[in-house]
Design an enzyme around this catalytic site. Sequence first.
Site, PDB file in Angstrom:
ATOM      1  N   PRO A   1      -2.368   1.996  -1.638  1.00  0.00           N
ATOM      2  CG  PRO A   1      -2.320   2.828   0.492  1.00  0.00           C
ATOM      3  CD  PRO A   1      -3.057   1.895  -0.362  1.00  0.00           C
ATOM      4  CD  GLU A   2       1.392   0.769  -6.718  1.00  0.00           C
ATOM      5  OE1 GLU A   2       2.494   0.420  -7.169  1.00  0.00           O
ATOM      6  OE2 GLU A   2       0.472   1.178  -7.438  1.00  0.00           O
TER       7      GLU A   2
END
Length: 290
Positions: A2-3
């Site tokens: 996840p960014e």
Amino acid sequence: MPELPEVETIRLGLDELIVGKTIDQVLVINPSSFPNKSVEVDRYLIGASVEKLKRRAKILIIDLSTEYALVIHLKMTGQLVYVNHQHRFGAGHPNDSLVGSLPDKSTRVILHFDDNSTLFFNDQRKFGWVKILPKYLLTDTNFFKLYGPEPLQKKFNLATFKSQLLKHSKTSIKAALLNQSIIAGIGNIYADESLWLARIHPKSLIIDLTDDDVARLFKSIIAVLKLSLQKGGSTSRNYLDAKGNKGNYLKFANVYGREGQPCLNCGQPIIKIRVASRGTHICLKCQQLK
DNA sequence: CACTTGACCTGTCCGC
DNA sequence: TGCGGACAGGTCAAGT
């Protein structure tokens, strides 16, 4: 995994789902996923309720009703999925199938609430972590002192971006975008997408970028992150939001995961190269090296 | 010093 | 079908 958009999507989901709930049990299945958990810290967790959900860079913060917070980094394959055994979303919602399938073999930590609902921390590759830390440490002068500006905050402007980049003028622009001390929250997918939109080759050295390049990149980063947030983030392999939904951004991606397919600007095939030892997707015609 | 590369782990996919 | 190798959304410590 996840960014920024994925962590923010999880934060928004958990904000709806767990605020006010009281923790009555914490199970650590893989000790290295919760490195500072001990018998003593149980007393800071059990009986505490969830006060507020926050995010800084790619890190999620669950503020508790005590002096403590749970701080979580999902790294590449982490998931935080909430299941309420008394509640079904219905209409084929993916959460309903998770009721029976979690925990599974990648479940590392389980937070159980006193209404018999559960938050599962799953992490196939075990890079992610959960820590309990006192809230007063979680500031930009302490725990987050090595993190750069948040790109979606109003006070992040072109001048700030430019001055942050110039601190590292001899490195490639892609390495800079991945460096959390320059700008927070961008990872491999959104680095590639932003650079394509700005028509900049990822190997370009910062010192070689024009003011116009930097201005286009600034706008592109914000546009890409906002679009992804609107689409619920990107699911390449593992990512799920707090309710078990996949993200839809990759349907709208211009280069990431599109090697061999035509550039949506010029029609040339997208190619995949390595930059900053990461797989990197570009259109050689639209993104020429300076 | 600034910058780049390997290591951390598990799983999957691709070529032989 | 099996096996080895490369690769995957991130970040450090250790290298140059």
